[in-house]
Motif scaffolding. Structure first.
Motif, mmCIF file in Angstrom:
data_model
loop_
_atom_site.group_PDB
_atom_site.id
_atom_site.type_symbol
_atom_site.label_atom_id
_atom_site.label_comp_id
_atom_site.label_asym_id
_atom_site.label_seq_id
_atom_site.Cartn_x
_atom_site.Cartn_y
_atom_site.Cartn_z
ATOM 1 N N MET A 1 0.948 -1.289 -0.143
ATOM 2 C CA MET A 1 0.059 0.019 0.046
ATOM 3 C C MET A 1 0.858 1.308 -0.102
ATOM 4 N N LEU A 2 0.262 2.263 -0.706
ATOM 5 C CA LEU A 2 1.256 3.533 -0.718
ATOM 6 C C LEU A 2 0.888 4.270 0.384
ATOM 7 N N ASP A 3 1.678 5.050 0.912
ATOM 8 C CA ASP A 3 1.673 5.767 2.349
ATOM 9 C C ASP A 3 0.823 6.893 2.119
ATOM 10 N N THR A 4 1.268 7.458 0.664
ATOM 11 C CA THR A 4 0.624 8.712 0.381
ATOM 12 C C THR A 4 0.413 8.968 -1.274
ATOM 13 N N HIS A 5 -0.599 9.484 -1.783
ATOM 14 C CA HIS A 5 -0.556 9.471 -3.143
ATOM 15 C C HIS A 5 0.121 10.627 -4.026
ATOM 16 N N VAL A 6 0.674 11.413 -3.157
ATOM 17 C CA VAL A 6 1.428 12.500 -3.671
ATOM 18 C C VAL A 6 2.822 12.115 -3.842
ATOM 19 N N SER A 7 3.426 12.442 -5.010
ATOM 20 C CA SER A 7 4.980 12.378 -5.252
ATOM 21 C C SER A 7 5.922 12.929 -4.069
ATOM 22 N N ALA A 8 6.659 12.022 -3.517
ATOM 23 C CA ALA A 8 7.464 12.568 -2.319
ATOM 24 C C ALA A 8 8.556 13.515 -2.721
ATOM 25 N N VAL A 9 8.852 13.483 -4.014
ATOM 26 C CA VAL A 9 10.072 14.473 -4.340
ATOM 27 C C VAL A 9 9.605 15.249 -5.365
ATOM 28 N N ALA A 10 9.850 16.767 -5.070
ATOM 29 C CA ALA A 10 9.508 17.762 -5.802
ATOM 30 C C ALA A 10 10.518 17.981 -7.168
ATOM 31 N N PRO A 11 9.917 18.332 -8.216
ATOM 32 C CA PRO A 11 10.500 18.264 -9.486
ATOM 33 C C PRO A 11 11.295 19.422 -9.411
ATOM 34 N N LEU A 12 12.870 19.487 -10.178
ATOM 35 C CA LEU A 12 13.768 20.396 -10.425
ATOM 36 C C LEU A 12 13.659 20.610 -11.848
ATOM 37 N N SER A 13 14.139 21.877 -12.459
ATOM 38 C CA SER A 13 14.214 21.953 -13.740
ATOM 39 C C SER A 13 15.833 22.077 -14.140
ATOM 40 N N LEU A 14 16.148 21.366 -15.286
ATOM 41 C CA LEU A 14 17.571 21.449 -15.604
ATOM 42 C C LEU A 14 17.568 22.673 -16.582
ATOM 43 N N ALA A 15 16.675 23.395 -16.922
ATOM 44 C CA ALA A 15 16.647 24.610 -17.604
ATOM 45 C C ALA A 15 17.314 25.532 -16.734
ATOM 46 N N ASP A 16 17.249 25.458 -15.313
ATOM 47 C CA ASP A 16 17.566 26.427 -14.207
ATOM 48 C C ASP A 16 19.259 26.350 -14.059
ATOM 49 N N GLU A 17 19.845 25.268 -14.534
ATOM 50 C CA GLU A 17 21.224 24.907 -14.519
ATOM 51 C C GLU A 17 22.016 25.955 -15.097
ATOM 52 N N ALA A 18 21.449 26.217 -16.477
ATOM 53 C CA ALA A 18 22.294 27.060 -17.128
ATOM 54 C C ALA A 18 22.196 28.664 -16.735
ATOM 55 N N ALA A 19 21.116 29.122 -16.115
ATOM 56 C CA ALA A 19 21.128 30.503 -15.543
ATOM 57 C C ALA A 19 21.712 30.710 -14.397
ATOM 58 N N ASP A 20 21.927 29.753 -13.243
ATOM 59 C CA ASP A 20 22.303 29.686 -12.046
ATOM 60 C C ASP A 20 22.975 28.418 -11.687
ATOM 61 N N PRO A 21 24.095 27.937 -12.059
ATOM 62 C CA PRO A 21 24.511 26.589 -11.878
ATOM 63 C C PRO A 21 24.781 26.196 -10.407
ATOM 64 N N GLN A 22 25.080 27.346 -9.629
ATOM 65 C CA GLN A 22 25.357 26.904 -8.085
ATOM 66 C C GLN A 22 23.899 26.751 -7.375
ATOM 67 N N ALA A 23 23.043 27.508 -7.825
ATOM 68 C CA ALA A 23 21.629 27.238 -7.343
ATOM 69 C C ALA A 23 20.887 25.910 -7.569
ATOM 70 N N PHE A 24 21.153 25.536 -8.765
ATOM 71 C CA PHE A 24 20.761 24.033 -9.236
ATOM 72 C C PHE A 24 21.456 23.020 -8.748
ATOM 73 N N ALA A 25 23.036 23.216 -8.395
ATOM 74 C CA ALA A 25 23.601 22.272 -7.651
ATOM 75 C C ALA A 25 23.109 22.161 -6.324
ATOM 76 N N ALA A 26 22.764 23.178 -5.542
ATOM 77 C CA ALA A 26 22.356 23.224 -4.353
ATOM 78 C C ALA A 26 21.102 22.270 -4.054
ATOM 79 N N ALA A 27 20.113 22.735 -5.107
ATOM 80 C CA ALA A 27 18.789 22.173 -5.137
ATOM 81 C C ALA A 27 18.953 20.446 -5.450
ATOM 82 N N LEU A 28 19.498 20.339 -6.345
ATOM 83 C CA LEU A 28 20.025 18.670 -6.674
ATOM 84 C C LEU A 28 20.342 17.864 -5.667
ATOM 85 N N GLY A 29 21.652 18.497 -4.959
ATOM 86 C CA GLY A 29 22.310 17.917 -3.946
ATOM 87 C C GLY A 29 21.386 17.804 -2.848
ATOM 88 N N GLY A 30 20.563 18.842 -2.420
ATOM 89 C CA GLY A 30 19.774 18.846 -1.279
ATOM 90 C C GLY A 30 18.913 17.750 -1.450
#
Length: 316
Positions: A1-30
């Motif tokens: 049984m699923l514990d929740t019907h909502v995806s546990a992991v929020a999506p990121l956009s790889l398009a953000d990596e070009a504009a702010d590589p450090q911020a995207f890296a922090a979000a992905l690493g987090g």
């Protein structure tokens, strides 16, 4: 049984990596530090190429069993070609996974030093366009993987190109997966609880329900990305390299409700691997502060891979 019907992991956009590589890296690493998983939209792989790949995957697996089994090479760990239904088993599991799959590896030139370690691909004559489509998709996965590894390197305080040499001509494998329909009373799950062996995994097709990760508190959380997005997870090699700063999280693919078990499931993971002779040694920046080095003895990527393939029944 699923514990929740909502995806546990929020999506990121790889398009953000070009504009702010450090911020995207922090979000992905987090996301990796919290879950061992990330969901990445806007990855840039051509949707038309992905659509062709799905159509060819279905067409290949729809062929008669004897046609597919002509591309099965016993004793080679399923490294290339076809692996029939019910062979792979998760480490420590008692039931084999309910799946069949096809592996595409890296094409190497004649005389390359890795050819003894990395066998040649097998290519069926049917369906038409199979080889060209999946070589193109393999190259696309490679490109996206390098961008993600660059972000991981930034997150770890390394040079953005630290992984480039480590994965050059790496033993990466693209898997075309088919989970056939199963009877309503079928035991087991489509893919038992496991961790991936490799550096990172890039997965297309997870928007079809079934993928779950095991959270720290013992709950199974569903991963359901937006349509077209990919799921990316940390593999055991990256966990070992980072001394568990980036965890390789247990995950599984569960059977659908009984009324939907007559529906097949397809997915395409790309297991991004290090070069076979890369020496996996704990990164110094990942040791200390209550996190002593768990792996004082280094191991090559190829040695580690074969050790793990024996554990999951793909090699003797």
């Amino acid at each position: 049984m699923l514990d929740t019907h909502v995806s546990a992991v929020a999506p990121l956009s790889l398009a953000d990596e070009a504009a702010d590589p450090q911020a995207f890296a922090a979000a992905l690493g987090g996301s990796f530090e919290r879950f061992g998983f990330a969901v990445v939209a806007d990855h840039g792989i051509d949707p038309a190429l992905i659509d062709r790949a799905w159509a060819l995957t279905k067409a290949f697996f729809d062929q008669p069993e004897e046609v597919k089994r002509a591309f099965h090479i016993p004793g080679k760990g399923g490294a290339r070609g076809y692996t029939p239904f019910g062979i792979e088993i998760a480490k420590g599991a008692t039931e084999n996974d309910l799946k069949e799959f096809w592996h595409v590896g890296r094409e190497l030139p004649a005389g390359h030093r890795y050819r003894e370690t990395m066998p040649d691909n097998l290519w069926p004559e049917t369906p038409e366009g199979f080889k060209a489509t999946f070589l193109a998709l393999y190259r696309a996965f490679d490109r996206v993987g390098l961008r993600l590894l660059s972000a991981i390197a930034r997150h770890l305080g390394l040079d953005a190109h630290w992984f480039d040499a480590a994965v050059e001509n790496g033993n990466s494998v693209m898997r075309l997966l088919h989970y056939p329909p199963v009877p309503p009373e079928a035991p087991g799950v489509r893919a038992g609880a496991h961790e991936d062996i490799n550096l990172i995994t890039l997965l297309l097709g997870a928007e079809e329900a079934g993928l779950e990760l095991l959270d720290r508190d013992g709950r199974w959380l569903p991963i359901k990305p937006p349509e077209g997005a990919m799921v990316v997870n940390v593999g055991d090699m990256l966990q070992r390299l980072t001394n568990h700063v980036l965890p390789s999280t247990t995950h599984r693919v569960v059977n659908p409700p009984p009324e939907r078990r007559g529906t097949p499931r397809y997915s395409m993971p790309f297991f991004l691997h290090l070069a076979p002779d890369f020496l996996i040694e704990t990164l110094p920046g990942c040791v200390g502060g209550g996190n002593p080095d768990r792996y004082p003895e280094p191991i090559t990527a190829d040695q580690y891979l074969h050790q793990r393939l024996r554990e999951i029944g793909l090699m003797k």
